[in-house]
Design an enzyme around this catalytic site. Structure first.
Site, PDB file in Angstrom:
ATOM      1  N   LYS B  98      -6.745 -10.199   1.532  1.00  0.00           N
ATOM      2  CA  LYS B  98      -5.749  -9.141   1.345  1.00  0.00           C
ATOM      3  C   LYS B  98      -5.822  -8.265   2.587  1.00  0.00           C
ATOM      4  O   LYS B  98      -6.790  -7.519   2.780  1.00  0.00           O
ATOM      5  CB  LYS B  98      -6.050  -8.325   0.079  1.00  0.00           C
ATOM      6  N   GLY B 159      -3.505   4.577  -5.123  1.00  0.00           N
ATOM      7  CA  GLY B 159      -4.190   5.549  -5.969  1.00  0.00           C
ATOM      8  C   GLY B 159      -3.327   6.703  -6.441  1.00  0.00           C
ATOM      9  O   GLY B 159      -3.803   7.563  -7.176  1.00  0.00           O
ATOM     10  N   ALA B 186      -0.263  -1.524  -5.301  1.00  0.00           N
ATOM     11  CA  ALA B 186      -0.548  -0.097  -5.099  1.00  0.00           C
ATOM     12  C   ALA B 186       0.514   0.820  -5.689  1.00  0.00           C
ATOM     13  O   ALA B 186       1.711   0.520  -5.659  1.00  0.00           O
ATOM     14  CB  ALA B 186      -0.717   0.245  -3.630  1.00  0.00           C
TER      15      ALA B 186
END
Lengths: 65, 259
Positions: B98, B159, B186
């Site tokens: 990734k 996040g 994400a």
């Protein structure tokens, strides 16, 4: 001699990367290594000669996102 | 879905960071029914204060028999990302990576220029690259040209839990590359966000904080898995389009006249 391992100075008596990993008790662990900012594959650790002040990174699995 | 020749039945990819304990992480992974977890690399303690934390983590994860997708999180340059990828390949014994090349501290936004360059190098080195990118169409094209066979655009910053920031952009990306596996990576905060990504026709979602940071991570992992499955089914069911005006669902034919 002094080798900077993961940012910390350590007194090492081995002269190769492979020898240093044995000395640190990491020879049988799941790690990857870099020497002087370059990746050193497992098979090349024996021939990777260390010199005073060299920088070595030893990385291991960690949690990630 | 198929990624680099591997068939995945679960369309939820889960991160392994930030759980309250290793036991809760394992429970959440099992509740999610995921087949792929993301992992990372950090300095090993070399017998210092922290002991061999990396080896302990691996001892917890390995028995689960999952595919691991190592990341290059925290890398801000092509050189760092490429070096980390090589080290990850040896540690985790996988060609999957990734690829993250971070360009901005506050948003953790991908440096798409560095990303394309690093992707080209890593593909040439035999890696199977999962690039963490934006929804930018042109960058997506460059990544495919570089040899990436899957794209992972962000929903919103890592996040942040803000969901899909640019639905139009994600929809456009899906429409332009109908054959390319696309994973929203994400920014997912809620199951409804994950379901929305799947309803847009995305092939999978990758998330971590939404589960690990929840009060009950295993329960949230299960909720995410259900949302991903529901969203996928909804996409395949060809949903109705939204309209501005009401349209009666009950037939008006045969209505009585009372006056």
């Amino acid at each position: 001699m002094i080798i900077v391992v993961n940012g910390k100075e350590r007194a090492i008596s081995a002269t190769t990367l492979a020898g240093m990993l044995v000395e640190l008790g990491l020879a049988e662990t799941r790690i990857a290594t870099a020497h002087g900012g370059a990746f050193v594959p497992r098979a090349a650790r024996e021939s990777c000669v260390l010199q005073e002040g060299d920088k070595v990174e030893i990385l291991a699995p960690m949690q990630g996102g | 879905m198929h990624v680099y020749g591997t068939e995945l039945r679960s369309r939820l990819l889960l991160g392994t960071a930030q759980y309250p304990s290793p036991a809760v992480m394992v429970e959440a992974i099992q509740a999610s029914a995921t087949e792929v977890v993301t992992v990372s690399l950090r300095r090993e303690g070399a017998g210092g204060e922290q002991g061999l934390a990396g080896q302990r983590f691996w001892d917890v994860l390995r028995p689960l028999n999952l595919r691991v997708l190592p990341n290059t999180a925290g890398c801000h340059s092509v050189k760092e990302a490429v070096l980390t990828a090589h080290m990850a390949r040896e540690v985790f014994d996988t060609r999957w990576i990734k690829l993250e090349v971070i360009g901005e501290h506050d948003t953790l936004q991908p440096d798409v220029f560095g990303l394309v360059e690093a992707a080209r190098i890593l593909v040439a080195d035999g890696f199977q690259v999962f690039p963490y990118t934006t929804e930018d169409l042109v960058v997506a094209g460059r990544l495919l040209d570089a040899g990436c066979k899957v794209l992972m655009p962000w929903g919103s910053p890592i996040g942040s839990g803000r969901g899909l920031n640019n639905v139009y952009g994600l929809r456009t990306l899906r429409a332009h590359f109908p054959e390319v596996p696309l994973v929203v990576d994400a920014g997912i905060g809620l199951p409804s966000h994950a379901a929305q990504a799947m309803e847009l026709g995305y092939d999978a979602v990758l998330l971590n904080t939404a589960v690990a940071g929840a009060g009950d991570p295993p329960r949230m992992a299960r909720a995410m898995a259900q949302a991903v499955e529901a969203g996928r089914s909804a996409f395949l069911a060809d949903p109705v389009r939204a309209r501005d005006m009401a349209a009666p669902s009950t037939p008006v034919l045969g209505m009585p006249v009372f006056s």
